[in-house]
Motif scaffolding. Structure first.
Motif, PDB file in Angstrom:
ATOM      1  N   LEU A  89       0.740 -94.089  74.240  1.00  0.00           N
ATOM      2  CA  LEU A  89      -0.341 -93.157  73.891  1.00  0.00           C
ATOM      3  C   LEU A  89      -1.535 -93.329  74.824  1.00  0.00           C
ATOM      4  CD1 LEU A  89      -0.238 -93.304  69.979  1.00  0.00           C
ATOM      5  CD2 LEU A  89       0.360 -91.359  71.426  1.00  0.00           C
ATOM      6  N   LEU A  90      -1.850 -94.576  75.182  1.00  0.00           N
ATOM      7  CA  LEU A  90      -2.953 -94.821  76.122  1.00  0.00           C
ATOM      8  C   LEU A  90      -2.621 -94.254  77.509  1.00  0.00           C
ATOM      9  CD1 LEU A  90      -3.981 -98.485  75.176  1.00  0.00           C
ATOM     10  CD2 LEU A  90      -5.261 -96.376  74.733  1.00  0.00           C
ATOM     11  N   LEU A  91      -1.364 -94.401  77.933  1.00  0.00           N
ATOM     12  CA  LEU A  91      -0.946 -93.846  79.221  1.00  0.00           C
ATOM     13  C   LEU A  91      -1.051 -92.321  79.219  1.00  0.00           C
ATOM     14  CD1 LEU A  91       2.192 -96.059  79.997  1.00  0.00           C
ATOM     15  CD2 LEU A  91      -0.021 -96.114  81.173  1.00  0.00           C
ATOM     16  N   LEU A  92      -0.671 -91.697  78.100  1.00  0.00           N
ATOM     17  CA  LEU A  92      -0.764 -90.235  77.990  1.00  0.00           C
ATOM     18  C   LEU A  92      -2.213 -89.783  78.004  1.00  0.00           C
ATOM     19  CD1 LEU A  92       1.993 -89.555  75.302  1.00  0.00           C
ATOM     20  CD2 LEU A  92       2.064 -88.922  77.717  1.00  0.00           C
ATOM     21  N   LEU A  93      -3.081 -90.538  77.373  1.00  0.00           N
ATOM     22  CA  LEU A  93      -4.506 -90.210  77.385  1.00  0.00           C
ATOM     23  C   LEU A  93      -5.052 -90.278  78.810  1.00  0.00           C
ATOM     24  CD1 LEU A  93      -6.942 -89.550  75.528  1.00  0.00           C
ATOM     25  CD2 LEU A  93      -7.422 -92.010  75.461  1.00  0.00           C
ATOM     26  N   GLY A  94      -4.659 -91.339  79.539  1.00  0.00           N
ATOM     27  CA  GLY A  94      -5.073 -91.454  80.940  1.00  0.00           C
ATOM     28  C   GLY A  94      -4.524 -90.314  81.782  1.00  0.00           C
ATOM     29  N   PHE A  95      -3.278 -89.910  81.515  1.00  0.00           N
ATOM     30  CA  PHE A  95      -2.668 -88.795  82.240  1.00  0.00           C
ATOM     31  C   PHE A  95      -3.428 -87.500  81.996  1.00  0.00           C
ATOM     32  CE2 PHE A  95       0.306 -85.183  82.212  1.00  0.00           C
ATOM     33  CZ  PHE A  95       0.783 -85.249  83.508  1.00  0.00           C
ATOM     34  N   TYR A  96      -3.843 -87.278  80.747  1.00  0.00           N
ATOM     35  CA  TYR A  96      -4.594 -86.058  80.408  1.00  0.00           C
ATOM     36  C   TYR A  96      -5.876 -85.968  81.241  1.00  0.00           C
ATOM     37  CZ  TYR A  96      -7.316 -82.675  77.748  1.00  0.00           C
ATOM     38  OH  TYR A  96      -8.087 -81.591  77.390  1.00  0.00           O
ATOM     39  N   PHE A  97      -6.599 -87.069  81.355  1.00  0.00           N
ATOM     40  CA  PHE A  97      -7.858 -87.054  82.105  1.00  0.00           C
ATOM     41  C   PHE A  97      -7.630 -87.111  83.617  1.00  0.00           C
ATOM     42  CE2 PHE A  97      -9.427 -88.511  77.933  1.00  0.00           C
ATOM     43  CZ  PHE A  97     -10.435 -87.564  77.747  1.00  0.00           C
ATOM     44  N   LEU A  98      -6.409 -87.441  84.020  1.00  0.00           N
ATOM     45  CA  LEU A  98      -6.065 -87.386  85.442  1.00  0.00           C
ATOM     46  C   LEU A  98      -5.946 -85.943  85.927  1.00  0.00           C
ATOM     47  CD1 LEU A  98      -5.179 -89.073  87.955  1.00  0.00           C
ATOM     48  CD2 LEU A  98      -2.832 -88.811  87.145  1.00  0.00           C
ATOM     49  N   LEU A  99      -5.577 -85.044  85.023  1.00  0.00           N
ATOM     50  CA  LEU A  99      -5.443 -83.625  85.369  1.00  0.00           C
ATOM     51  C   LEU A  99      -6.814 -83.007  85.602  1.00  0.00           C
ATOM     52  CD1 LEU A  99      -2.728 -82.636  82.732  1.00  0.00           C
ATOM     53  CD2 LEU A  99      -2.381 -83.004  85.173  1.00  0.00           C
ATOM     54  N   PRO A 100      -6.898 -81.952  86.414  1.00  0.00           N
ATOM     55  CA  PRO A 100      -8.203 -81.352  86.730  1.00  0.00           C
ATOM     56  C   PRO A 100      -8.848 -80.705  85.509  1.00  0.00           C
ATOM     57  CG  PRO A 100      -6.429 -79.971  87.546  1.00  0.00           C
ATOM     58  CD  PRO A 100      -5.790 -81.245  87.071  1.00  0.00           C
ATOM     59  N   PHE A 112       2.890 -82.255  93.477  1.00  0.00           N
ATOM     60  CA  PHE A 112       3.445 -83.452  94.109  1.00  0.00           C
ATOM     61  C   PHE A 112       3.185 -84.700  93.265  1.00  0.00           C
ATOM     62  CE2 PHE A 112       2.270 -80.864  98.017  1.00  0.00           C
ATOM     63  CZ  PHE A 112       3.526 -80.309  98.118  1.00  0.00           C
ATOM     64  N   LEU A 113       2.231 -84.615  92.343  1.00  0.00           N
ATOM     65  CA  LEU A 113       1.960 -85.725  91.435  1.00  0.00           C
ATOM     66  C   LEU A 113       2.793 -85.611  90.158  1.00  0.00           C
ATOM     67  CD1 LEU A 113       0.187 -88.202  90.668  1.00  0.00           C
ATOM     68  CD2 LEU A 113      -1.440 -86.575  89.682  1.00  0.00           C
ATOM     69  N   LEU A 114       2.879 -84.394  89.595  1.00  0.00           N
ATOM     70  CA  LEU A 114       3.542 -84.207  88.309  1.00  0.00           C
ATOM     71  C   LEU A 114       5.050 -84.441  88.385  1.00  0.00           C
ATOM     72  CD1 LEU A 114       1.676 -81.043  86.959  1.00  0.00           C
ATOM     73  CD2 LEU A 114       1.382 -83.406  86.235  1.00  0.00           C
ATOM     74  N   ILE A 115       5.687 -83.938  89.445  1.00  0.00           N
ATOM     75  CA  ILE A 115       7.147 -84.069  89.543  1.00  0.00           C
ATOM     76  C   ILE A 115       7.582 -85.546  89.558  1.00  0.00           C
ATOM     77  CG2 ILE A 115       9.154 -83.616  91.008  1.00  0.00           C
ATOM     78  CD1 ILE A 115       7.795 -80.967  91.797  1.00  0.00           C
ATOM     79  N   PRO A 116       6.975 -86.416  90.386  1.00  0.00           N
ATOM     80  CA  PRO A 116       7.360 -87.835  90.324  1.00  0.00           C
ATOM     81  C   PRO A 116       7.057 -88.481  88.974  1.00  0.00           C
ATOM     82  CG  PRO A 116       6.208 -87.375  92.373  1.00  0.00           C
ATOM     83  CD  PRO A 116       6.049 -86.162  91.511  1.00  0.00           C
ATOM     84  N   ILE A 117       5.938 -88.080  88.341  1.00  0.00           N
ATOM     85  CA  ILE A 117       5.589 -88.680  87.045  1.00  0.00           C
ATOM     86  C   ILE A 117       6.631 -88.314  85.993  1.00  0.00           C
ATOM     87  CG2 ILE A 117       3.948 -88.528  85.129  1.00  0.00           C
ATOM     88  CD1 ILE A 117       1.695 -88.552  87.148  1.00  0.00           C
ATOM     89  N   TYR A 118       7.043 -87.052  85.953  1.00  0.00           N
ATOM     90  CA  TYR A 118       8.084 -86.646  85.000  1.00  0.00           C
ATOM     91  C   TYR A 118       9.422 -87.330  85.318  1.00  0.00           C
ATOM     92  CZ  TYR A 118       5.079 -83.086  82.912  1.00  0.00           C
ATOM     93  OH  TYR A 118       4.069 -82.451  82.238  1.00  0.00           O
ATOM     94  N   LEU A 119       9.703 -87.499  86.599  1.00  0.00           N
ATOM     95  CA  LEU A 119      10.917 -88.226  86.987  1.00  0.00           C
ATOM     96  C   LEU A 119      10.864 -89.660  86.479  1.00  0.00           C
ATOM     97  CD1 LEU A 119      13.558 -88.560  88.625  1.00  0.00           C
ATOM     98  CD2 LEU A 119      12.132 -89.115  90.615  1.00  0.00           C
ATOM     99  N   ILE A 120       9.713 -90.307  86.646  1.00  0.00           N
ATOM    100  CA  ILE A 120       9.549 -91.694  86.184  1.00  0.00           C
ATOM    101  C   ILE A 120       9.751 -91.780  84.677  1.00  0.00           C
ATOM    102  CG2 ILE A 120       7.857 -93.547  85.873  1.00  0.00           C
ATOM    103  CD1 ILE A 120       6.659 -92.658  88.605  1.00  0.00           C
ATOM    104  N   SER A 121       9.204 -90.801  83.935  1.00  0.00           N
ATOM    105  CA  SER A 121       9.326 -90.837  82.472  1.00  0.00           C
ATOM    106  C   SER A 121      10.786 -90.755  82.034  1.00  0.00           C
ATOM    107  CB  SER A 121       8.511 -89.700  81.843  1.00  0.00           C
ATOM    108  OG  SER A 121       9.123 -88.434  82.050  1.00  0.00           O
TER     109      SER A 121
END
Length: 596
Positions: A89-100, A112-121
């Protein structure tokens, strides 16, 4: 009859118990899916910039579906309780604020950021059952069952969506309800997200133990791998090795797109290798052991070809995020091939774990990640081009100096690249204040093409390669997709005049001759024999403007022909040489005609 009712009640009771169990075991996954589905419905209704926050919620919660699913298994395997879900949940919160914050700032960089992150998940899901006590066969069973469940989910969700959409259509047409058109889109996104998530969880309702349970090898997988995947791999390998032979014989550099074919071959091969892995120990399935070793031996020469292809592009144009990721995949494939060729105790767990490490390094390693490396590379490439073209005057770009079209485009692309990545300071270093203000004018959307067009228009003396410097190089572009036709009686598109087709006007036929011969031919004719050469009119229009590229509300020429007045409205007109009869070009155009 009572027996049928009791059977139905038992089935409904079992389904209710399964759904209740799924909600109890995966509450956060359900919450994420429900939030993503509702937010998507809101976006279908109104996807304007003011609702961009819902885009951020969809991106975050869709990531949360896979992440919370993995967290549940990690917590169960390592006895972490709710700790793994809390960290997620903390990682998702950080991801939300990482978005513009706004849609205007959502550029291609985030793809180029989202595709690798979804792959990692998803890779985290694949290794979420990993534990020192877990055998390799259980790891394979876990991922095999996830793979099958994902396939079944796609089929189930597709049938569900199709059935519900058809039911809505039937009710709408049969009862004349005039349901809103966006109801179909809303139904689709809601079921595609929440429906697919529930279906997958129901298929996986037995939890970690059920997914790891050792079962007999599925004959369907064996058939799919042996008679579909492996034949495809053989076809790919033959094509690639013949192409490699052609390169060696002709001693030429490989085309850039060969990289994607090699990557496709690698992905299919690794998938096939994973699918048949349990059969390696079966003495009656010797072809599996042969394939497992042979594949990586065949991959090594192709990896060399891949490296040559990507480094050819890098040496010529520098590193960008896509090239960085292709290079990262090439390095990962190299490590993978060496591991499976030389390791005596190779483990399939190495494949997802090493890919996950590669992806994390590519987007998260300070200084060496894709974004930092790409920006540094393009800054150096820009400086090299500016020095090579000798276009700098007191450290600033002199846009009035003669430059080839290729070099102008190269400089434009690199300045645009830096602007999109918010490197305005680097761009300002090479531009006067007036030129920089010209680039960012009308920058309400910050789209890539706005920057490209504004930068490209700054160059005033652009020549084609292999031609002497020319003052006549010009391009006129129309900014308007519509034309006022209120004063005209006839309208036709340029393709209506192809193959000598004409437009019948009363008792006459109007035709247009548009072709390349020894000279450029562009004439408008009547069947009575009257004609007008349109080339001088096009030249005159071009000569009205001195800039290399000019955008106008309308690009048009007009002339009289017999009893008619004719107007041609173009998408674009350009010339690139002294001999305009051979170097005049235009895109699609509309012909408007009125009687005088």
């Amino acid at each position: 009859m009572n027996l049928d009712r009791n059977t139905m009640k038992n089935h409904l009771s079992q389904y209710a118990q399964k759904i209740s169990l799924v909600i109890k075991n995966y509450p956060w996954v359900i919450i994420m899916a429900l939030t993503a589905a509702v937010s998507s419905v809101i976006l279908v209704e109104n996807s304007g910039a003011e609702n961009f926050v819902f885009n951020k919620i969809v991106f975050t919660t869709c990531l949360g579906i896979s992440l919370m699913f993995a967290a549940k298994f990690i917590g169960q395997r390592w006895r972490l309780g709710y700790l793994s879900e809390g960290i997620s949940l903390l990682l998702l919160l950080g991801f939300y604020f990482l978005l513009p914050q706004t849609e205007n700032d959502f550029s291609e960089v985030y793809a180029f950021l989202l595709i690798p992150i979804y792959l990692i998940s998803h890779l985290v899901v694949a290794v979420s059952s990993q534990h020192p006590s877990q055998t390799e066969n259980k790891f394979w069973e876990f991922n095999k069952n996830l793979f099958i469940n994902a396939f079944l989910t796609v089929v189930f969700t597709g049938v569900l969506i199709g059935g519900v959409q058809l039911a809505i259509l039937a009710v709408d047409k049969l009862f004349n309800l005039n349901l809103p058109n966006d109801l179909y889109a809303k139904t689709f996104v809601f079921l595609a997200i929440l429906g697919s998530c529930l279906a997958f969880l129901l298929f996986s309702s037995d939890g970690l133990e059920g997914l790891e349970k050792l079962e007999e090898y599925p004959k369907t997988l064996k058939f799919f791998t042996q008679f579909v995947l492996i034949p495809l791999l053989i076809v790919y390998a033959i094509i690639l090795y013949f192409y490699m032979g052609k390169i060696i014989l002709q001693w030429e550099l490989p085309f850039g797109w060969v990289s994607y074919l090699i990557l496709a071959y690698s992905v299919l091969g690794i998938l096939a290798l994973l699918l048949v892995h349990p059969l390696k120990e079966d003495n009656t399935k010797s072809w599996v052991r042969i394939f497992s070793k042979l594949f990586f031996y065949t991959l090594i020469p192709l990896i060399i070809l891949l490296m040559i292809a990507i480094f050819t592009r890098i040496f010529e144009y520098g590193i960008t995020e896509p090239r960085y990721f292709v290079l990262a995949l090439a390095v990962w494939l190299s490590v993978l091939a060496l591991y499976f060729v030389f390791s005596k105790k190779d483990k399939i767990q190495f494949i997802p774990i090493s890919l996950m490490i590669t992806a994390i390094f590519s987007i998260g390693m300070p200084y060496f990640n894709a974004f930092s490396v790409s920006k540094r590379s393009q800054k150096m490439e820009l400086e090299k081009v500016l020095i090579r073209e000798k276009i700098l005057s007191h450290g600033k770009i002199n846009f009035n100096k003669t430059i080839t079209n290729r070099s102008a485009n190269e400089i434009t692309d690199k300045l645009t690249f830096l602007m999109i990545r918010k490197e305005q300071g680097e761009v300002k270093k090479y531009l006067t204040s007036k030129d920089f203000d010209t680039i960012v004018k009308e920058d309400n959307n910050r789209w890539k093409y706005t920057y490209q067009s504004n930068i490209r228009n700054l160059f005033t003396r652009v020549t084609q390669e292999n031609n002497p410097p020319l003052d006549e190089v010009r391009e006129l572009l129309s900014s308007n997709s519509f034309s006022d036709i209120s004063d005209y009686h006839y309208m036709a598109n340029s393709y209506n005049f192809l193959n000598n087709n004409g437009l019948k006007l009363n008792h006459e036929t109007l035709s247009i001759e548009d072709r390349f011969d020894k000279n450029r031919v562009f004439k408008i004719k009547l069947s009575t024999g009257e004609e007008v050469d349109l080339i001088p009119l096009v030249e005159k229009k071009l000569n009205e403007y001195s800039k290399a590229s000019t955008t106008l509300p309308e690009v048009a020429i007009e002339t009289d022909l017999g009893n008619y007045h004719v107007k041609l409205v173009f998408e674009r007109i350009s010339t690139s040489g002294k001999n305009k009869y051979n170097t005049l070009f235009w895109g699609n155009y509309i012909v408007l005609i009125k009687e005088k």
